[in-house]
Design a protein around this motif. Structure first.
Motif, PDB file in Angstrom:
ATOM      1  N   ASN A   2       0.829  -1.209   0.000  1.00  0.00           N
ATOM      2  CA  ASN A   2       0.000   0.000   0.000  1.00  0.00           C
ATOM      3  C   ASN A   2       0.856   1.249   0.000  1.00  0.00           C
ATOM      4  N   THR A   3       0.453   2.235  -0.804  1.00  0.00           N
ATOM      5  CA  THR A   3       1.147   3.515  -0.854  1.00  0.00           C
ATOM      6  C   THR A   3       0.155   4.626  -0.609  1.00  0.00           C
ATOM      7  N   GLU A   4       0.436   5.438   0.384  1.00  0.00           N
ATOM      8  CA  GLU A   4      -0.369   6.622   0.666  1.00  0.00           C
ATOM      9  C   GLU A   4       0.364   7.827   0.092  1.00  0.00           C
ATOM     10  N   ILE A   6       0.381  11.998   0.082  1.00  0.00           N
ATOM     11  CA  ILE A   6      -0.167  13.203   0.694  1.00  0.00           C
ATOM     12  C   ILE A   6       0.537  14.419   0.089  1.00  0.00           C
ATOM     13  N   GLN A  49       9.752   9.867  -0.816  1.00  0.00           N
ATOM     14  CA  GLN A  49       9.120   8.568  -0.591  1.00  0.00           C
ATOM     15  C   GLN A  49       9.742   7.879   0.624  1.00  0.00           C
ATOM     16  N   LEU A  57       4.457  -0.785   4.413  1.00  0.00           N
ATOM     17  CA  LEU A  57       3.757   0.370   3.870  1.00  0.00           C
ATOM     18  C   LEU A  57       4.738   1.349   3.246  1.00  0.00           C
ATOM     19  N   LYS A  59       4.895   5.550   1.866  1.00  0.00           N
ATOM     20  CA  LYS A  59       4.227   6.841   1.940  1.00  0.00           C
ATOM     21  C   LYS A  59       4.976   7.810   1.040  1.00  0.00           C
TER      22      LYS A  59
END
Length: 110
Positions: A2-4, A6, A49, A57, A59
């Motif tokens: 999973n990559t969030e 923002i 990143q 995870l 981000k």
């Protein structure tokens, strides 16, 4: 994995990265800039990143850089590996990293 993703302002950058480190993102994987010349204003965007191995995870933090200032705090105190990435961004895009331990060129001549 999973990559969030923002997007934040440059004023929130240091605090956001500090919180990311506290949240267990042990590795800064990449730091670069994007020049949106003639496509977007302000034209520069910093992209950083992070990886949490324990949580599996990723981000991604995108930061809009003000065209008049072209300055943002360094994160080398939190992620020492950011040193050369920040120097490369300074060298290629002219974005300065405040309080960087050695903000000198590494690719282009003076």
């Amino acid at each position: 994995m999973n990559t969030e993703v923002i997007t934040i302002s440059s004023e929130d950058y240091k605090e956001t990265i500090t919180n990311i480190k506290k949240d267990g993102f042990q590795m800064m994987v990449d730091l670069t800039a994007v020049d949106w010349f003639r496509k977007r204003e302000p034209r520069f965007e910093l992209v950083v990143q992070f990886l949490s191995v324990s949580k599996n995870l990723r981000k991604t933090v995108k930061v809009i850089i003000n065209d008049e200032n072209l300055s943002i705090p360094t994160i080398t105190d939190l992620y020492p590996g950011a040193n050369f990435y920040e120097r490369e961004v300074f060298d290629m895009f002219g974005i300065e990293f405040e309080n960087h331990p050695d903000m000198t060129r590494i690719l282009m001549p003076d």
